[in-house]
Each structure stands twice: as C-alpha cells, then as structure tokens.
Design an enzyme around this catalytic site. Structure first.
Site, short mmCIF file in Angstrom:
data_model
loop_
_atom_site.label_atom_id
_atom_site.label_comp_id
_atom_site.label_asym_id
_atom_site.label_seq_id
_atom_site.Cartn_x
_atom_site.Cartn_y
_atom_site.Cartn_z
N HIS A 65 -66.85 85.20 89.38
CA HIS A 65 -66.80 86.64 89.61
C HIS A 65 -66.41 87.46 88.39
O HIS A 65 -66.62 88.67 88.36
CB HIS A 65 -65.81 86.96 90.74
CG HIS A 65 -64.38 86.96 90.29
ND1 HIS A 65 -63.67 85.80 90.11
CD2 HIS A 65 -63.53 87.98 89.98
CE1 HIS A 65 -62.45 86.09 89.70
NE2 HIS A 65 -62.33 87.41 89.62
N ARG A 66 -65.85 86.84 87.35
CA ARG A 66 -65.33 87.62 86.23
C ARG A 66 -66.46 88.25 85.41
O ARG A 66 -67.51 87.63 85.19
CB ARG A 66 -64.45 86.76 85.33
CG ARG A 66 -63.10 86.46 85.96
CD ARG A 66 -62.13 85.89 84.94
NE ARG A 66 -60.85 85.59 85.55
CZ ARG A 66 -59.85 86.46 85.67
NH1 ARG A 66 -60.00 87.69 85.20
NH2 ARG A 66 -58.72 86.11 86.24
#
Length: 366
Positions: free
Chosen positions: A205-206
């Site tokens: 998700h980063r």
C-alpha cells in the site's frame, strides 16, 4: 480530565481500540475524532465494529485528496472540534496526515499533544510518513515510545528526556487481545479453503511502491510467479488497485488469490497461519514478528529494526529478481532455525501505561 483522540487510518483504529479502552477504564473522558482519511468501509467501518471502538464523536469525512489538500482541510476541521471541546490533551497516533493535522491544530491552540508510537525513524525523507512522524515528535509534549530504539532516536534529535516515556507497543497489546479473539471468531481460512502454513500472504500500500510503475509491476509479477509454487493470498488496498489499473498491471491480479480489504480479525488469522508474509506495511511486519511468522519487507528500510533480529524479517530491494530470490530463500529456511530470544516491544500493557502517564502528567501540571 478530557482527551481528544484523533484517528483516520486502519492502523490507528487498531491502536485506538486498546488505548481508548484503557483511557476509559482509568476514568478519563475521551472524545474520539475520525478524520475520514480511510473512507473506504473495508478500511474503516468494519474495524470499529470488530474492535468494539466507540462510535466517533466527530466524523470529519475528509479523504481522497492529495497530502496537502487532506492535511489542510483536517487542520481546519480539527481546530473547530478543539475550540468546542477544550480538551486537556490531544492524543495522536503513528505517522499519517491525520497525525500531523491533529498535532498542528492542537499546538496552535496551545493544547498539549501526546504522540503514541513516537521515535520511529526510517531515515528516508522521501516517505510522507517520515516527515509526519518527525514533525509530530518535535511538536509533542509527551512522547510514548514503543521501544528502546525509538527512545534513542528521540534523544539523538535533542528531545528532552522528560518528555519521553518508554511504554511499549500498543500493537503488541492488540495482537495479544485480538489474536485470541480471531481464533474464536474468524472463519476466513475455511471460507478460502486455506490450510495453515501452506500459503503466502501479501500486502502492498505504500506510495513508494504503488506510485512507481516499475516497483509495483515488479511486486505484482513476482507474486504472480510465486503463486505457481505456493498459493498467494493478496488483500488489495484500494490505492494499489487504482494504481495498477492506471499502469496497466491489473492482469497480475488474475494470477493470485486477490481479496477486497479484510477486517482486522480475519487479517490476524491470515497472518498467524501464513507460511510467510510479504509486505510494505510497518504494522504487518510487527504482527508477523509477534506471531513468529517469517516476513519479507518490500522496502529498502524499516522503522521496526527490532524485527530484523534473528532473521524473522528481511528487507528486499524492490526488483523482480531480488523479490523472487529473497522470498524463495525465506521459504526454504526452517522456522525452527530463527531466533526469538527477546521481546523488544514491552509487556503487552502499553495502553495502561499511556493512560496512567496522561493522568499523572495532568495532575502534575494542573
């Protein structure tokens, strides 16, 4: 004594679940503010239900914009709440835009700020989270550090020792409490037809991974190739799905077992029973460590350096070849060969230590 707690993202809901319980058990009044940073029901509402978090007193509904847009709108909205509530403390968590916005709104009104999970450092200033946590730490009046490493980071930056409290990690509290609940209530393994220790769990998700087409492509292709060797279970974050679509990488989702975001109890169950976890999430790295599940972190660095001890967590440069190599190495390594000689994240009572420190500090200054 009144505490305004500011949350907005999934990891903060988990931390707030245990801290809010301790605050209320200590007889303190809490006002819960949800900024709306995670506005997807799969990332927000389900966590409040599962974790028995009180419904937010204020839901600001701010999310979906850029970092600057979100942070600015949150500061304005949180300021209005603080002017109305006039709390004795503002409690912020972690390193999100909600964290920084709550901090700025409070300090401008001269309201003391307490930061849960203070002192983490990746030393990568390209990460928005790194900027948020550094600014929050230096503006806060009380810094709740989860580990001795975090304490050393704060002292090295010249922060007064009297402002720092080593309390342990509230995520460890949560893993102990909700891990047992997940064993009782979660049915996700049966639902997906998974057998313990026979699948790989992945999360991505980063921004450093999702916003770079080469990095995201390397991760998704590696997971697709690995799925031919061991089932890959992949709960897909909305941002990851959106970026994959924009970059023309959606085809890889068809080659693994993708899921919509799952609730916290189901996620804990997936983590506890995985053969290995591949992630870029700080929280998932730690949960893997808590549950003694090997982890490969899809980043060049980690804030949670303690998890690297004994080989439980390994960093990997994000490229197709490196990811494949590191994950295959980790899968081949017997879990029994890894060391687990100490626990750096406290005694599982961090939330009680935080509530006690807030009350003591208030009494000392009032």
């Amino acid at each position: 004594m009144k505490v305004v707690s500011v949350v907005g993202a999934r990891p903060q809901f988990v931390k707030a679940a245990v801290v809010s319980r301790a605050i209320r058990e200590a007889g303190l009044l809490e006002v819960l503010v949800h900024t709306g940073q995670h506005y997807d029901p799969g990332l927000s509402e389900v966590f409040f239900r599962e974790l028995d978090i009180p419904s937010p007193d204020y839901h600001l509904g701010i999310g979906g914009g850029t970092h600057g847009e979100n942070t600015g709108r949150m500061i304005e909205a949180i300021e209005r709440v603080l002017l109305e509530e006039r709390p004795d403390w503002v409690l912020v968590y972690g390193d999100t835009d909600s964290t920084l916005a709550g901090t700025i709104a409070a300090v401008k009104l001269h309201i003391p700020v307490a930061h849960v999970e203070a002192g983490l450092r990746s030393f990568n200033r390209r990460m928005p989270e790194e900027i948020n946590r550094v600014l929050t730490d230096h503006a806060s009046d009380l810094l709740f550090a989860p580990s001795e490493t975090a304490v050393r980071n704060l002292l090295r930056e010249g922060i007064d020792e009297d402002r720092i409290k080593l309390v342990g990690d509230v995520m460890y509290d949560a893993a102990l409490y909700y891990g047992a609940k997940a064993e009782r209530e979660s049915r996700i393994l049966d639902r997906l037809g998974l057998k313990p220790k026979e699948y790989l769990l992945a999360t991505v998700h980063r921004a450093e991974n999702t916003d770079d087409p080469e990095r995201l492509g390397a991760i998704l292709e590696a997971l697709a190739l690995l799925h031919r060797e061991i089932p890959v279970v992949f709960p897909v974050h909305p941002r990851t799905r959106k970026r994959a679509r924009a970059f023309g990488l959606e085809r890889f989702f068809k080659e693994v077992l993708t899921l919509d975001p799952v609730g916290y109890l189901d996620m804990l169950m997936l983590e506890k029973n995985a053969r290995l976890i591949a992630t870029d999430s700080g929280g998932v790295q730690k949960e893997a460590f808590f549950f003694r599940v090997p982890c490969v972190t899809l980043r060049d660095e980690t804030e949670w350096v303690e998890t690297l001890h004994g080989g439980w967590n390994r960093l990997v440069m994000v490229s197709l070849g490196k990811i494949m190599e590191k994950i295959r190495e980790s899968l081949a390594l017997p879990v029994e060969s890894l060391e687990y000689r100490y626990h750096p994240f406290g005694d599982g009572q961090a939330a009680k230590h935080i509530a006690g420190a807030l009350r003591s500090q208030y009494r000392a200054t009032s």
